[in-house]
Design an enzyme around this catalytic site. Structure first.
Site, PDB file in Angstrom:
ATOM      1  N   THR A 127       0.618  -1.297   0.030  1.00 46.02           N
ATOM      2  CA  THR A 127       0.045  -0.178  -0.091  1.00 46.02           C
ATOM      3  C   THR A 127       0.712   1.210  -0.126  1.00 46.02           C
ATOM      4  OG1 THR A 127      -1.471   1.265   1.295  1.00 46.02           O
ATOM      5  CG2 THR A 127      -0.197  -0.406   2.579  1.00 46.02           C
ATOM      6  N   ASP A 128       0.392   2.379  -0.469  1.00 46.40           N
ATOM      7  CA  ASP A 128       1.025   3.773  -0.479  1.00 46.40           C
ATOM      8  C   ASP A 128       1.194   4.232   0.928  1.00 46.40           C
ATOM      9  OD1 ASP A 128      -1.723   4.275  -0.298  1.00 46.40           O
ATOM     10  OD2 ASP A 128      -1.777   5.843  -1.751  1.00 46.40           O
ATOM     11  N   GLU A 129       0.192   3.665   1.683  1.00 53.63           N
ATOM     12  CA  GLU A 129       0.273   4.178   2.943  1.00 53.63           C
ATOM     13  C   GLU A 129       1.531   4.036   3.985  1.00 53.63           C
ATOM     14  OE1 GLU A 129      -3.519   3.642   5.205  1.00 53.63           O
ATOM     15  OE2 GLU A 129      -4.447   3.179   3.511  1.00 53.63           O
ATOM     16  N   TYR A 153      -1.660  -0.045  11.004  1.00 49.57           N
ATOM     17  CA  TYR A 153      -1.902  -0.815   9.635  1.00 49.57           C
ATOM     18  C   TYR A 153      -0.831  -0.372   8.806  1.00 49.57           C
ATOM     19  CZ  TYR A 153      -3.482  -1.438   4.871  1.00 49.57           C
ATOM     20  OH  TYR A 153      -3.600  -1.655   3.393  1.00 49.57           O
ATOM     21  N   LYS A 157       2.145  -3.066   7.324  1.00 50.72           N
ATOM     22  CA  LYS A 157       2.380  -3.420   5.982  1.00 50.72           C
ATOM     23  C   LYS A 157       4.050  -3.027   5.511  1.00 50.72           C
ATOM     24  CE  LYS A 157      -0.211  -4.303   2.941  1.00 50.72           C
ATOM     25  NZ  LYS A 157      -0.634  -5.568   2.553  1.00 50.72           N
TER      26      LYS A 157
END
Ligand code: NAD
Ligand code: TYD
Length: 348
Positions: A127-129, A153, A157
């Site tokens: 994810t870009d997060e 989260y 990741k």
């Protein structure tokens, strides 16, 4: 023939990927290993469950019994696409531990499984997060932007991505990492922003917008994401990292919501500003130039078209989301599957 193992294929993106793969690659066989947490729903795959190239195995990625069940069903794998994760930021703020177990330990378990079973390709769906947050005028996330996650989260990741990198370096595993922006489309669990807003608005319920609603996300249709994952699996450079997104989807949440309400023909008076999420990232934005250059991938769905199609899908599939919201979807596995298929503990 290419033998695929997909983890988390009963969730939103994974189920759309399984459908895309079976449609676009006639020589593919697919085993879907999924624990069926609250986010897993076999109704998402109703249309492919009779396909002889497809098998479902219920099991937790962190459990060796699940790997054995998957290996038995597949008879060996060429590619592993790793979707399985705990995915909702708000839940990770409430209780991070399931996120560490599945996203960190579970990813290491899948890396070990891939190595021991001689799986040629490993795709980590990231994810870009992991890059954290951007100011309004900062350039988009590049694949070499610093990893600065802000939620449990995102931290879990990011940890998973680092373990994938380490497995590639240490053991020569042919792994690629994709990092995508916010997805939308059919079969998304209605705790996430867009399906929550669509289904609440259709029921004339209030629409909870966190804080001022000016947080920016870079929305991408799930099929565009999955086409990038397929390209990364087939053509990605071992060790490669690919940012996916960056089409025409960058919008503040409130602007997106108003567009949505216009499509739905519902009033803006349903909008309620509620307390902001803790540590809420202000802006995500993707520079996908590496994916475009190396994978020959480009997004195809304009946000306006994708939003209309998604609204139509939720209108035509009211039974699906009403069963999810009521919890009735949990019965589908028991009635349709558990009598016929062996789960990870060997039960039929
Ligand atoms: P989802 O929450 O809809 O589905 C997750 C799936 O994983 C479910 O079917 C669940 O049952 C399964 N799962 C969870 N824990 C498991 C375990 N321990 N063992 C086996 N299966 C387990 O998630 P999604 O939105 O489809 O996201 C899929 C992947 O894509 C995730 O890795 C996520 O981080 C990533 N991603 C999502 C987005 C997005 O916008 N949704 C964006 C970028 C990346
Ligand atoms: P979400 O779908 O949870 O994805 P992510 O946090 O991974 O970006 O949320 C998307 C955006 O919408 C995010 O800025 C938080 C916001 N949001 C709301 O304003 N209200 C809500 O009820 C939810 C679930 C999210």
């Amino acid at each position: 023939m290419t033998r695929w193992l997909v983890t988390g294929g009963a969730g939103f993106i994974g189920s759309n990927f399984v459908r895309l793969l079976l449609r676009e690659r006639p020589d593919a066989t697919v085993v879907n290993l999924d624990a069926l947490t609250y986010a897993g729903n076999l109704e998402n795959l109703r249309d492919v469950e009779q396909d002889l190239r497809y098998r479902f195995v219920r099991g937790d990625i962190a459990d060796p019994l699940a790997w054995e069940a998957a290996a038995l069903q597949g008879g060996g794998f060429d590619v592993l696409v790793h979707f399985a994760a705990e995915t909702h930021v708000d839940r990770s703020i409430g209780d991070p531990f399931p996120f560490l177990r599945t996203n960190v330990l579970g990813t290491q378990a899948m890396l070990d499984f891939a190595r021991r079973n001689g799986i040629a390709r490993f795709v980590q769906v990231g994810t870009d997060e992991v890059y954290g947050t951007l100011g309004p005028d900062e350039p988009s996330f590049r694949t070499d932007s610093p990893i600065l996650p802000n939620s449990p989260y995102a931290a879990s990741k990011a940890s998973a991505d680092l373990l994938v990198r380490a497995a590639a370096r240490t053991h020569g595993l042919e792994a690629v990492i994709t990092r995508c922006s916010n997805n939308y489309g059919p079969f998304q669990f209605p705790e996430k922003f867009l399906p929550l807003m669509i289904t609440n608005a259709m029921s004339d319920q209030s629409l909870p917008v966190y804080g001022d609603g000016m947080q920016v996300r870079d929305w991408l249709h799930v099929d565009d994401h999955n086409r990038a994952i397929l390209a990364a699996a087939e053509r990605g450079r071992p060790g490669g990292v690919y940012n996916i997104g960056g089409h025409d989807g960058e919008r503040p949440n409130l602007v997106l919501l108003k567009e949505l309400l216009a499509i739905l023909g519902k009033p803006e008076s349903l909008i309620r500003h509620v307390e902001d999420r803790k540590g809420h990232d202000r802006r995500y934005s993707i520079d996908a130039s590496v994916a475009r250059a190396e994978l020959g991938w480009a997004p195809q769905v304009r946000l306006e078209d994708g939003l209309r199609a998604t609204v139509e899908w939720y209108k035509s599939n009211e039974g699906w989301w009403r069963r999810v919201k009521s919890g009735a979807y949990r019965e589908y596995y028991e009635t349709m599957y558990s009598g016929r298929l062996r789960d990870a503990e060997g039960r039929r």
